[in-house]
Design a protein around this motif. Sequence first.
Motif, PDB file in Angstrom:
ATOM      1  N   CYS A  34      -6.609 -17.237  29.946  1.00  0.00           N
ATOM      2  CA  CYS A  34      -6.646 -17.564  31.469  1.00  0.00           C
ATOM      3  C   CYS A  34      -5.692 -16.357  32.227  1.00  0.00           C
ATOM      4  O   CYS A  34      -4.652 -15.987  31.815  1.00  0.00           O
ATOM      5  N   LYS A  36      -4.391 -16.497  35.194  1.00  0.00           N
ATOM      6  CA  LYS A  36      -3.439 -17.106  36.119  1.00  0.00           C
ATOM      7  C   LYS A  36      -1.908 -16.691  35.526  1.00  0.00           C
ATOM      8  O   LYS A  36      -1.754 -17.131  34.238  1.00  0.00           O
ATOM      9  N   ALA A  43      -9.192 -18.973  28.108  1.00  0.00           N
ATOM     10  CA  ALA A  43     -10.536 -18.950  29.244  1.00  0.00           C
ATOM     11  C   ALA A  43     -11.819 -19.407  29.062  1.00  0.00           C
ATOM     12  O   ALA A  43     -12.165 -19.326  27.850  1.00  0.00           O
ATOM     13  N   HIS A  70     -11.691 -12.068  36.943  1.00  0.00           N
ATOM     14  CA  HIS A  70     -10.701 -13.014  36.599  1.00  0.00           C
ATOM     15  C   HIS A  70     -11.048 -14.055  35.604  1.00  0.00           C
ATOM     16  O   HIS A  70     -12.082 -14.874  35.944  1.00  0.00           O
ATOM     17  N   LEU A  72     -10.645 -17.734  33.599  1.00  0.00           N
ATOM     18  CA  LEU A  72      -9.918 -18.808  34.228  1.00  0.00           C
ATOM     19  C   LEU A  72     -10.152 -20.029  33.133  1.00  0.00           C
ATOM     20  O   LEU A  72     -11.195 -20.194  32.461  1.00  0.00           O
ATOM     21  N   HIS A  76      -7.732 -24.339  35.715  1.00  0.00           N
ATOM     22  CA  HIS A  76      -7.826 -23.797  36.829  1.00  0.00           C
ATOM     23  C   HIS A  76      -9.233 -23.403  37.527  1.00  0.00           C
ATOM     24  O   HIS A  76      -9.450 -23.173  38.651  1.00  0.00           O
ATOM     25  N   THR A  77     -10.302 -23.578  36.713  1.00  0.00           N
ATOM     26  CA  THR A  77     -11.779 -23.482  37.289  1.00  0.00           C
ATOM     27  C   THR A  77     -11.997 -24.560  38.090  1.00  0.00           C
ATOM     28  O   THR A  77     -12.393 -24.457  39.375  1.00  0.00           O
ATOM     29  N   LEU A  80      -9.942 -24.485  41.362  1.00  0.00           N
ATOM     30  CA  LEU A  80     -10.180 -23.512  42.204  1.00  0.00           C
ATOM     31  C   LEU A  80     -10.306 -23.708  43.698  1.00  0.00           C
ATOM     32  O   LEU A  80     -10.961 -24.890  44.080  1.00  0.00           O
TER      33      LEU A  80
END
Length: 96
Positions: A34, A36, A43, A70, A72, A76-77, A80
């Motif tokens: 990821c 972030k 990811a 980017h 993710l 985090h997906t 978002l």
Amino acid sequence: MRPSYGGQASVRRRGIPIHLVGGISVEAMRERLCSKVGCAREAVSTLTYDYGDQMAAVGPLGAGGDPHAHDLCAIHTERLSVPKGWVVVRHETLRV
């Protein structure tokens, strides 16, 4: 067998087909983390922005190498968020 960039091919490693997209193996795509800060999860999707159309697109993990994309992780997906007035387009893959 290594295809030129932009092509698709399938090779075998230990009898298991490894598909290549743009010269990058699926195996190599699985090793990406990821993007972030502080996140070390694997990811699972790729995020891109279209600032002109005020749109964010989230889809399956891309082939990589794009400095404007980017990667993710799953958390985090799902979390978002985009600026007010923007549209999020989510491209889902079929799950069997």
